[in-house]
Write an enzyme that holds these catalytic residues in place. Structure first.
Site, PDB file in Angstrom:
ATOM      1  N   GLU A  15      52.552  36.652  44.768  1.00  0.00           N
ATOM      2  CA  GLU A  15      53.552  37.728  45.015  1.00  0.00           C
ATOM      3  C   GLU A  15      54.362  37.755  46.248  1.00  0.00           C
ATOM      4  O   GLU A  15      54.335  38.802  47.084  1.00  0.00           O
ATOM      5  CB  GLU A  15      52.823  39.136  44.646  1.00  0.00           C
ATOM      6  CG  GLU A  15      52.132  39.155  43.397  1.00  0.00           C
ATOM      7  CD  GLU A  15      51.515  40.741  43.263  1.00  0.00           C
ATOM      8  OE1 GLU A  15      51.630  41.439  43.791  1.00  0.00           O
ATOM      9  OE2 GLU A  15      51.240  40.716  41.944  1.00  0.00           O
ATOM     10  N   GLU A  21      48.202  36.744  36.507  1.00  0.00           N
ATOM     11  CA  GLU A  21      47.671  38.040  36.545  1.00  0.00           C
ATOM     12  C   GLU A  21      48.104  38.990  35.623  1.00  0.00           C
ATOM     13  O   GLU A  21      49.360  39.145  35.252  1.00  0.00           O
ATOM     14  CB  GLU A  21      48.053  38.874  37.872  1.00  0.00           C
ATOM     15  CG  GLU A  21      47.360  38.195  39.242  1.00  0.00           C
ATOM     16  CD  GLU A  21      47.515  39.016  40.337  1.00  0.00           C
ATOM     17  OE1 GLU A  21      47.722  40.434  40.469  1.00  0.00           O
ATOM     18  OE2 GLU A  21      47.523  38.348  41.539  1.00  0.00           O
TER      19      GLU A  21
HETATM   20  O1  AHR Z   1      44.676  42.421  41.139  1.00  0.00           O
HETATM   21  C1  AHR Z   1      44.949  43.164  42.074  1.00  0.00           C
HETATM   22  C2  AHR Z   1      46.447  42.697  42.972  1.00  0.00           C
HETATM   23  O2  AHR Z   1      47.386  42.904  42.124  1.00  0.00           O
HETATM   24  C3  AHR Z   1      46.344  41.269  43.455  1.00  0.00           C
HETATM   25  O3  AHR Z   1      45.918  41.151  44.736  1.00  0.00           O
HETATM   26  C4  AHR Z   1      47.833  41.210  43.555  1.00  0.00           C
HETATM   27  O4  AHR Z   1      48.329  39.819  43.430  1.00  0.00           O
HETATM   28  C5  AHR Z   1      48.550  42.188  42.701  1.00  0.00           C
HETATM   29  O5  AHR Z   1      49.506  43.153  42.995  1.00  0.00           O
END
Ligand code: AHR
Length: 512
Positions: free
Chosen positions: A193, A316
């Site tokens: 991110e 994610e």
């Molecule tokens: O999964 C939780 C968080 O969500 C992670 O650390 C981040 O990459 C995302 O914003």
């Protein structure tokens, strides 16, 4: 009289009166690309009770363990055949300095986990522990490098430490720490991110930084095995993908990430169990949006990479709700209901149906965090409905995708509609055809008639995940309340497969 009749007819339309009819067509004789098993990846961040307590309890714990890792969790993950595990974050990755987590435990520095609860991280679970765990699980490690607060040299050293077989400063250090053979880590994330917790960068700036890191992450194994994944877009930030694809040479990149969470509203996420139908519907709207997100990011990638060499890695994804009452808000611990089963079933179908470009994905996260497949409490462990969906769907791993088109009934709440059914199909290496179906409709059963287009099948069998209420979940008091059962609602008649599914259920069929 006419008025009364019209009223009754209108009412019938709103009641779960009759099963809705759906039609589909399966091209069983046209297997296409392989559905990469890596779509079934998981994610283990140093966050809340995931690593400490969830995976790792230390080798002096009373909980049965192997080198400190819980045996019950390892056995459950092995059954799931998890293909890869992403670590150490997430946002944590861009604060992590790997050399803090090697060598004698007593000498490892303690740091503060600034993103997740401000707790002290003692670095007792580090590189060796993670990579040995992956060996135990028979899964590929996916290591996220620190770009946000790290150095190019630091990440290049990490690659050398884990992968170099010969004599070098880092392989010497590895040997001093008790490991002779390299682990040959293939999957590397270059930051996380980068548009947010990974450094709040602009895509143009990150593209340049990425080029530098990727250059020095040499292939120490000399096998051409290196798979570098660029930090990708947040949901519908298409410009991020465009800038990266335009500015990063293909020789430096193997994958580009995408993060998308199914969250109702970042300021009002809603409870994980006591949700109403409107909240359920909105969660599913967010989840099904994955289809459009992938299509649009993939279209941008197609412009620069028509041969589809670069993978879209959804590293994610999952549902994100309010934390369980009484738990640390920074630990992201949430329960997991039949809503999550719907979310998982529908999302995996979307991934299968885009498997020409989506070749890796990681649900967030594996134990005790967000849409976890496993929850633990002390020495107790339970499997969530999401676990069961992933276990039922694992038949699609590395199978060949089969086109299955559907004309589905709508699921309507207020003035908005969603497709009630989501489906996908594949043919495995033994010639067996599998069809997975998710009926997200909260109140209506679905009848599906699938045209087999002349394909010959002798029999059909299947399993179903269903429960009495959408809000049902497995608790430590009732860990097996929701689990897969044999499914008897599918029959083959001539050239047609008929399936009858209850509301909010997931079915996986095998046709021989
Ligand atoms: O999964 C939780 C968080 O969500 C992670 O650390 C981040 O990459 C995302 O914003």
């Amino acid at each position: 009289m006419k008025k009364i009749l019209t009223g009754i007819i209108a009412l019938m339309g709103t009641l779960p009166y009759a099963d809705a009819q759906n039609t589909a067509t399966l091209q069983a004789g046209s297997p296409k690309q392989v559905i990469s098993k890596h779509i079934y990846g998981h994610f283990a961040e140093h966050l809340g009770r995931l690593i400490y307590g969830g995976l790792y309890v230390g080798d002096t714990s009373k909980i049965a363990n192997t080198a400190g890792v819980r045996n019950d969790v390892v056995a459950a993950l092995k059954k799931l055949q998890i293909p890869n595990l992403r670590w150490p974050g997430g946002c944590f990755a861009d604060t992590y300095h790997w050399k803090d987590g090697i060598g004698p435990r007593a000498q490892r520095p303690k740091i503060v986990n600034v993103w997740w609860g401000g707790v002290t991280e003692d670095n007792s679970f580090g590189t060796h522990d993670f990579l040995n765990l992956c060996e135990l699980l028979g899964t590929e490690p996916y290591v996220s490098g620190n770009v946000g607060s790290g150095q190019v040299q630091e990440l290049a050293d990490w690659v050398q430490y884990t992968n170099f077989p010969g004599e070098s400063p880092m392989s010497k250090l590895r040997r001093e720490n008790g490991r002779d053979k390299p682990w040959n880590v293939k999957y590397w994330g270059v930051g996380n991110e980068a548009w947010g917790c990974g450094g709040n960068m602009r895509p143009e700036y990150y593209a340049d930084i990425y080029r530098k890191y990727a250059t020095f992450m040499a292939d120490w194994t000399n096998t051409g095995n290196m798979f570098r994944i660029a930090s990708g877009a947040n949901s519908n930030d298409y410009n991020w993908t465009e800038v990266l694809m335009k500015n990063v040479p293909k020789s430096l990149i193997e994958g580009i990430a995408l993060h998308h969470y199914s969250v109702i509203d970042w300021n009002k996420k809603g409870p994980s169990t006591a949700f109403n139908e409107q909240q359920y519907f909105t969660t599913m709207q967010r989840a099904l949006a994955m289809d459009t997100l992938i299509a649009k990011h993939a279209a941008i990638m197609d412009k620069y990479d028509p041969e589809k060499k670069i993978a879209l890695v959804v590293d994610e994804w999952g549902g994100w709700y309010e934390v369980e009452p009484g738990s640390n808000p920074g630990f992201l611990y949430q329960q997991n209901t039949m809503r999550d089963a719907m979310l998982a079933g529908a999302t995996l179908n979307i991934f299968h149906n885009h498997s020409d470009r989506v070749r890796m994905a990681n649900i967030a996260q594996v134990v005790n965090v967000l849409q976890a497949v496993i929850l633990t409490q002390g020495d107790k462990m339970l499997l969530t409905p999401t676990y069961h969906v992933m276990e039922m769907y694992k038949v699609h791993q590395d199978a060949k995708w089969l086109p299955l088109t559907i004309k589905t009934n709508d699921y309507k709440v207020g003035n908005e509609t969603l497709p009630a059914l989501s489906v996908s199909a594949s043919k495995d290496s033994l010639g067996r055809t599998h069809i997975s179906l998710t009926n997200i409709h909260a109140t209506q059963a679905q009848d599906i008639s699938i045209d087999l287009q002349g394909a010959q099948f002798k029999n059909v069998s299947g399993r179903i995940l269903a429960s009495a209420k959408l809000q049902d979940y497995n608790s430590f008091e009732q860990p097996n309340k929701i689990q897969p059962a044999a499914f008897k609602g599918a029959t083959i008649k001539g050239n047609t497969l008929n399936v009858k599914m209850p509301p909010f259920s997931v079915v996986v069929l095998q046709l021989n």
